[in-house]
Design a protein around this motif. Structure first.
Motif, PDB file in Angstrom:
ATOM      1  N   THR A 288      21.466  34.327  36.728  1.00 62.00           N
ATOM      2  CA  THR A 288      21.881  35.472  37.202  1.00 62.00           C
ATOM      3  C   THR A 288      21.040  36.542  37.009  1.00 62.00           C
ATOM      4  OG1 THR A 288      22.488  36.333  34.847  1.00 62.00           O
ATOM      5  CG2 THR A 288      24.075  34.973  35.970  1.00 62.00           C
TER       6      THR A 288
ATOM      7  N   ASP B 121      39.915  44.227  39.459  1.00 55.89           N
ATOM      8  CA  ASP B 121      38.459  43.945  38.527  1.00 55.89           C
ATOM      9  C   ASP B 121      37.368  44.566  38.952  1.00 55.89           C
ATOM     10  OD1 ASP B 121      38.412  42.118  40.954  1.00 55.89           O
ATOM     11  OD2 ASP B 121      37.622  40.511  40.000  1.00 55.89           O
TER      12      ASP B 121
ATOM     13  N   SER C  83      43.521  38.520  47.603  1.00 54.06           N
ATOM     14  CA  SER C  83      43.930  37.621  46.846  1.00 54.06           C
ATOM     15  C   SER C  83      45.443  37.718  46.220  1.00 54.06           C
ATOM     16  CB  SER C  83      42.910  37.169  45.928  1.00 54.06           C
ATOM     17  OG  SER C  83      42.697  38.442  45.214  1.00 54.06           O
TER      18      SER C  83
ATOM     19  N   LYS D 204      41.997  39.640  42.441  1.00 51.95           N
ATOM     20  CA  LYS D 204      40.569  39.526  41.925  1.00 51.95           C
ATOM     21  C   LYS D 204      39.596  39.457  43.170  1.00 51.95           C
ATOM     22  CE  LYS D 204      42.219  39.600  37.613  1.00 51.95           C
ATOM     23  NZ  LYS D 204      42.047  40.668  36.810  1.00 51.95           N
TER      24      LYS D 204
ATOM     25  N   ASN E 252      36.307  39.233  41.642  1.00 54.26           N
ATOM     26  CA  ASN E 252      35.069  38.799  41.061  1.00 54.26           C
ATOM     27  C   ASN E 252      33.757  39.136  41.496  1.00 54.26           C
ATOM     28  OD1 ASN E 252      37.044  36.785  39.688  1.00 54.26           O
ATOM     29  ND2 ASN E 252      37.188  35.805  41.384  1.00 54.26           N
TER      30      ASN E 252
ATOM     31  N   ASN F  85      31.022  40.009  40.129  1.00 52.09           N
ATOM     32  CA  ASN F  85      29.986  39.679  39.278  1.00 52.09           C
ATOM     33  C   ASN F  85      29.524  38.186  39.524  1.00 52.09           C
ATOM     34  OD1 ASN F  85      29.101  42.343  38.399  1.00 52.09           O
ATOM     35  ND2 ASN F  85      30.776  42.271  36.966  1.00 52.09           N
ATOM     36  N   THR F  86      30.498  37.500  40.166  1.00 50.12           N
ATOM     37  CA  THR F  86      30.478  36.067  40.236  1.00 50.12           C
ATOM     38  C   THR F  86      29.195  35.771  41.282  1.00 50.12           C
ATOM     39  OG1 THR F  86      32.381  35.649  39.609  1.00 50.12           O
ATOM     40  CG2 THR F  86      31.635  33.957  40.833  1.00 50.12           C
TER      41      THR F  86
ATOM     42  N   THR G  41      24.904  38.235  43.579  1.00 47.28           N
ATOM     43  CA  THR G  41      26.537  38.202  43.028  1.00 47.28           C
ATOM     44  C   THR G  41      27.353  38.628  44.497  1.00 47.28           C
ATOM     45  OG1 THR G  41      26.543  40.674  42.674  1.00 47.28           O
ATOM     46  CG2 THR G  41      25.896  39.215  40.930  1.00 47.28           C
ATOM     47  N   ARG G  42      28.642  38.577  44.372  1.00 48.52           N
ATOM     48  CA  ARG G  42      29.553  38.999  45.340  1.00 48.52           C
ATOM     49  C   ARG G  42      29.646  40.208  45.729  1.00 48.52           C
ATOM     50  NH1 ARG G  42      33.636  35.757  46.677  1.00 48.52           N
ATOM     51  NH2 ARG G  42      35.282  37.286  46.749  1.00 48.52           N
TER      52      ARG G  42
END
Length: 291
Positions: A47, A123, A146, A150, A152, A154-155, A279-280
């Motif tokens: 990351t 989130d 979704s 969510k 996400n 930080n994915t 990240t996304r």
């Protein structure tokens, strides 16, 4: 081996490393001599936080003479616990004006309305700086609502996922041919998106035969693809980042063009972290700032 002598050997080996990646490989090799655990680092190594931690830790090892185990362990663990906020996040800003690229401002609407329907991801509290960009992509149909609400943010995002978002945003023409890459078949959900980018000339794969769709995409590779899609001038040699020497030669012009166009600004410490996985949330910002 005498502990003091052993650590002096490690310092010498680290001093010869050309970059943070080589430095951390050396640290891992001599972790027992240093007496430190890499458990926390290994959890974030892929990351932006891990990239920054490795870079700063290797710098410390090269410049410091204090190699006591407690100091080294505390230094590494502290670096791995930090949160990085992009300098272009707009954090703390109350501005709601639109940017010249994509109309993305710095704050998201308090009650987002998408296609006449109220919808809000649940989130995004830790990614306030990216809310406007995320909802802009949702409004454009680049991403979908979704069921669990969510996003996400930080994915890390895969190359296939980014291919879908980029090809949809730029309305790339569909590819009518057969599979080009051995790891992208016509039965894969991402086939049409990857091949649309291929047809546009924005991607060539990680090799002549592979695209690596399930690998995470790096920040510099996103710049390369977006620079091609937006027809940016990539003739500038390099961007003025503190870690510009870490940018791969093939991405130098694209990163410079992305910075000059306002697509990226880098992090608050004037680094870009080219090899860090995007990240996304970062992806949403870059896409909205490009188109």
């Amino acid at each position: 081996m005498n502990e003091k002598f052993g650590k002096s050997v490690v310092k010498y080996e680290v001093s010869k490393c050309a970059n943070y990646s080589e430095g951390m490989k050396t640290v891992a090799k001599f972790a027992d001599i240093l007496g430190i655990s890499l458990e926390k680092y290994n959890k974030v190594s892929e990351t932006g936080v891990g990239y920054n931690a490795a870079n700063e830790f290797v710098k410390y090892l090269k410049s410091s003479n204090d190699y006591s185990t407690s100091v080294l362990q505390d230094k590494l663990d502290t670096l791995c616990s930090q949160k990085l906020i992009p300098s272009d996040s707009g954090k703390g800003s109350s501005s709601s004006s639109s940017s010249s690229k994509g109309g993305a401002g710095t704050t998201a609407p308090s009650v987002p309305v998408i296609n006449d329907e109220v919808f809000e991801f649940t989130d995004l509290d830790g990614a306030d700086w990216a809310k406007t960009y995320i909802y802009k992509l949702l409004e454009k149909g680049v991403i979908s609502k979704s069921a669990d609400k969510k996003f996400n943010p930080n994915t890390n995002i895969t190359r296939a996922e980014f291919a879908k978002m980029a090809s949809v945003l730029f309305n790339c023409e569909e590819y009518g041919g057969t599979a080009k890459f051995s790891d992208v078949s016509e039965n894969d959900w991402y086939f049409k998106y990857v091949m649309a980018l291929y047809k546009s000339g924005a991607v060539n794969g990680v090799s002549e035969t592979e695209f690596a769709p399930n690998d995470y995409i790096t920040r510099q590779d996103m710049c390369v693809i977006l620079a091609k899609l937006a027809n940016l001038d990539t003739s500038t040699a390099a961007a003025d980042f503190a870690d510009s020497t870490d940018i791969a030669p093939y991405a130098l012009g694209a990163v410079a063009a992305a910075k000059n166009s306002g697509i990226i600004n880098g992090y608050s410490d004037n680094t870009f972290k080219p090899s860090a996985f995007a990240t996304r949330a970062e992806c949403a910002k870059m896409l909205c700032s490009t188109k």
